[in-house]
Design a protein around this motif. Structure first.
Motif, PDB file in Angstrom:
ATOM      1  N   GLU A 131       0.953  -1.215   0.022  1.00  0.00           N
ATOM      2  CA  GLU A 131       0.235   0.115  -0.114  1.00  0.00           C
ATOM      3  C   GLU A 131       0.957   1.443  -0.116  1.00  0.00           C
ATOM      4  O   GLU A 131       1.725   1.574   0.888  1.00  0.00           O
ATOM      5  CB  GLU A 131      -0.699   0.090   1.288  1.00  0.00           C
ATOM      6  CG  GLU A 131      -1.915   1.253   1.622  1.00  0.00           C
ATOM      7  CD  GLU A 131      -2.382   1.067   2.910  1.00  0.00           C
ATOM      8  OE1 GLU A 131      -2.980   2.242   3.419  1.00  0.00           O
ATOM      9  OE2 GLU A 131      -2.222   0.081   3.531  1.00  0.00           O
ATOM     10  N   ALA A 132       0.524   2.209  -0.837  1.00  0.00           N
ATOM     11  CA  ALA A 132       1.374   3.441  -0.948  1.00  0.00           C
ATOM     12  C   ALA A 132       1.143   4.143   0.282  1.00  0.00           C
ATOM     13  O   ALA A 132       0.122   4.410   0.744  1.00  0.00           O
ATOM     14  CB  ALA A 132       0.995   4.098  -2.230  1.00  0.00           C
ATOM     15  N   LEU A 133       2.297   4.903   0.710  1.00  0.00           N
ATOM     16  CA  LEU A 133       2.112   5.565   1.862  1.00  0.00           C
ATOM     17  C   LEU A 133       2.192   7.204   1.676  1.00  0.00           C
ATOM     18  O   LEU A 133       2.892   7.766   0.881  1.00  0.00           O
ATOM     19  CB  LEU A 133       3.334   5.326   2.787  1.00  0.00           C
ATOM     20  CG  LEU A 133       3.336   3.981   2.929  1.00  0.00           C
ATOM     21  CD1 LEU A 133       4.778   3.394   3.475  1.00  0.00           C
ATOM     22  CD2 LEU A 133       2.441   3.492   4.257  1.00  0.00           C
ATOM     23  N   GLU A 134       1.284   8.013   2.653  1.00  0.00           N
ATOM     24  CA  GLU A 134       1.363   9.467   2.257  1.00  0.00           C
ATOM     25  C   GLU A 134       2.335   9.819   3.654  1.00  0.00           C
ATOM     26  O   GLU A 134       2.349   9.336   4.738  1.00  0.00           O
ATOM     27  CB  GLU A 134       0.070  10.112   2.344  1.00  0.00           C
ATOM     28  CG  GLU A 134      -0.912   9.491   1.380  1.00  0.00           C
ATOM     29  CD  GLU A 134      -0.001   9.967  -0.075  1.00  0.00           C
ATOM     30  OE1 GLU A 134       0.243  11.062   0.079  1.00  0.00           O
ATOM     31  OE2 GLU A 134      -0.591   9.321  -0.968  1.00  0.00           O
ATOM     32  N   PRO A 135       2.945  11.247   3.457  1.00  0.00           N
ATOM     33  CA  PRO A 135       3.764  11.702   4.388  1.00  0.00           C
ATOM     34  C   PRO A 135       2.990  12.264   5.331  1.00  0.00           C
ATOM     35  O   PRO A 135       2.130  13.034   5.047  1.00  0.00           O
ATOM     36  CB  PRO A 135       4.794  12.563   3.573  1.00  0.00           C
ATOM     37  CG  PRO A 135       4.068  12.998   2.215  1.00  0.00           C
ATOM     38  CD  PRO A 135       3.294  11.908   1.892  1.00  0.00           C
ATOM     39  N   GLY A 136       3.268  12.069   6.621  1.00  0.00           N
ATOM     40  CA  GLY A 136       2.292  12.603   7.537  1.00  0.00           C
ATOM     41  C   GLY A 136       3.250  13.980   8.260  1.00  0.00           C
ATOM     42  O   GLY A 136       4.165  14.259   7.442  1.00  0.00           O
ATOM     43  N   GLN A 137       2.583  14.484   9.348  1.00  0.00           N
ATOM     44  CA  GLN A 137       3.532  15.726   9.936  1.00  0.00           C
ATOM     45  C   GLN A 137       5.146  15.379  10.232  1.00  0.00           C
ATOM     46  O   GLN A 137       5.337  14.329  10.653  1.00  0.00           O
ATOM     47  CB  GLN A 137       2.996  15.893  11.495  1.00  0.00           C
ATOM     48  CG  GLN A 137       3.387  16.914  12.264  1.00  0.00           C
ATOM     49  CD  GLN A 137       3.002  18.379  11.715  1.00  0.00           C
ATOM     50  OE1 GLN A 137       1.915  18.459  11.370  1.00  0.00           O
ATOM     51  NE2 GLN A 137       3.989  19.247  11.970  1.00  0.00           N
ATOM     52  N   GLY A 138       5.889  16.368   9.414  1.00  0.00           N
ATOM     53  CA  GLY A 138       7.353  16.227   9.568  1.00  0.00           C
ATOM     54  C   GLY A 138       7.775  15.101   8.812  1.00  0.00           C
ATOM     55  O   GLY A 138       8.905  14.851   8.984  1.00  0.00           O
ATOM     56  N   GLU A 139       7.129  14.358   7.950  1.00  0.00           N
ATOM     57  CA  GLU A 139       7.720  13.488   7.294  1.00  0.00           C
ATOM     58  C   GLU A 139       7.579  13.674   5.583  1.00  0.00           C
ATOM     59  O   GLU A 139       7.146  14.761   5.234  1.00  0.00           O
ATOM     60  CB  GLU A 139       6.712  12.103   7.365  1.00  0.00           C
ATOM     61  CG  GLU A 139       6.881  11.510   8.645  1.00  0.00           C
ATOM     62  CD  GLU A 139       5.690  10.134   8.693  1.00  0.00           C
ATOM     63  OE1 GLU A 139       6.136   9.323   9.577  1.00  0.00           O
ATOM     64  OE2 GLU A 139       4.982  10.220   7.882  1.00  0.00           O
ATOM     65  N   VAL A 140       8.706  12.874   5.023  1.00  0.00           N
ATOM     66  CA  VAL A 140       8.892  13.141   3.538  1.00  0.00           C
ATOM     67  C   VAL A 140       8.676  11.971   2.741  1.00  0.00           C
ATOM     68  O   VAL A 140       9.127  10.669   3.558  1.00  0.00           O
ATOM     69  CB  VAL A 140      10.334  13.580   3.515  1.00  0.00           C
ATOM     70  CG1 VAL A 140      10.870  13.661   2.084  1.00  0.00           C
ATOM     71  CG2 VAL A 140      10.449  15.135   4.114  1.00  0.00           C
TER      72      VAL A 140
END
Ligand code: ZN
Length: 348
Positions: free
Chosen positions: A21-30
């Motif tokens: 599953e593709a992941l989306e960047p959360g707070q402070g993530e790239v």
């Protein structure tokens, strides 16, 4: 997206390369479009399973990797899409007494991306921006992926924890492995007299090329005996031992009075017998080290980017052949790092 993954611990055949599953960047993530990853021996341990290691399955391995920033989550300030980055895998809390005291590698909840949490050997990876360093334009992806973990580990171990001096002698065990070949280069850079062991003459010639002054084939000779005879029975000031049970006693035997052994791993096992008499009578020090602080990472990676240090690449494989990459590490074939490339970007 495609990712290297496994759903249970076990032999090399648990490793798959398939949809995740593709992941989306959360707070402070790239979110990074990965161009290359590199293997470490800890990938083998993570796959086999370790006591107390409780992974979310399926697990994506990989503690080394480099690529291009594809998108950023909220609050990210240091990077933007298009930036070239490499991963530095240690994660600390920033709040415990050790973090507050300035050494995140001592963090009470210290963990490593790829070992304790989802890693980066996939087409895309999402990681905290704090775990990224910039990669200059002139540095190729294999170098950017292969260098960070072993060079930061060896740098802190030799210079900070071990306090290696130019006037000293050092024995690096397993000089053909990732940490070993980094340690040889760093010890040579410091100006120390470098002894190195490996299991074949071909590997030893590589060790000489990367900075070893003296080499010992441990298949042919007992390295402790060789060190004794080559140093006029004195021994060396420091031994770098990431091998563990198979070498520990001989490592202690190789030390000069007042010498120290530094360790960052135990690939052959972690519970060897120890002759304590030798430790107190010869006043030896046993020093542990793991990973490095962000400042230490910056210092050593600057020297990698400048070309002073160079990770050797023993093989480059598509990520779908990660099981073969594990075999190369487990059977100690070749010299230096194994790099894996997302299949659709792999061009042989
Ligand atoms: Zn902490």
């Amino acid at each position: 997206m495609k990712a290297v993954q496994f759903t249970e611990h076990g032999d090399r055949d648990v490793i798959e390369y398939g949809e995740y599953e593709a992941l989306e960047p959360g707070q402070g993530e790239v979110r990074i479009e990965m161009r290359a990853g590199a293997l470490n021996h800890l990938d083998v341990w993570t796959r086999r399973g370790l006591p107390g290691l409780d992974l979310e399955m399926p697990h994506i391995p990989g503690s080394d990797g480099a690529g291009v920033v594809e998108s950023t989550g909220e609050g990210v300030t240091r990077f933007e899409p298009g930036d070239r980055v490499a991963l530095t895998a240690g994660v600390s809390c920033g709040e415990c007494e050790f973090c507050r005291d300035g050494d995140p590698t001592l963090c009470v909840s210290y963990h490593v991306i790829g070992e304790h949490v989802r890693g980066v050997h996939a087409e895309y990876a999402v990681v905290p921006e704090d775990n990224l360093i910039s990669v200059p334009e002139h540095v190729d992806w294999k170098t950017a992926a292969a260098a960070p973990l072993v060079f930061q580990t060896a740098w802190r171990m030799l210079l900070d924890r071990g306090d290696l001096r130019p006037s000293e002698s050092v024995l690096v065990l397993g000089a053909s492995g990732g940490v070993g070949h980094a340690a040889v280069q760093i010890a040579d850079y410091v100006g120390a007299e470098v002894y190195a062991t490996a299991s074949s003459d071909k590997k030893l010639s590589y060790a000489s090329e990367t900075g070893a002054d003296h080499v010992i084939n441990y298949e042919d000779e007992n390295f402790a005996d060789e060190i004794r005879s080559r140093t006029g029975k004195r021994g060396v000031d420091m031994v770098v031992d990431h091998v563990g049970a198979a070498t520990w006693q001989d490592s202690l035997k190789s030390l000069a009075k007042g010498g120290r052994v530094v360790t960052c791993g135990a690939t052959t096992g972690g519970t060897p017998e120890t002759n304590i008499n030798r430790i107190f009578w010869n006043q030896l020090s046993v020093i542990g080290s793991t990973m490095a602080t962000p400042g230490q990472v910056d210092d050593v990676m600057e020297l990698v980017w400048d070309g002073e240090f160079e990770p050797r690449i023993r093989a480059t494989l598509p990520m779908s052949e990660t099981a073969k990459a594990h075999r190369l590490l487990e059977e100690r074939e070749g010299f230096g790092k194994v790099v894996v490339i997302p299949d659709e970007r792999y061009d042989g």
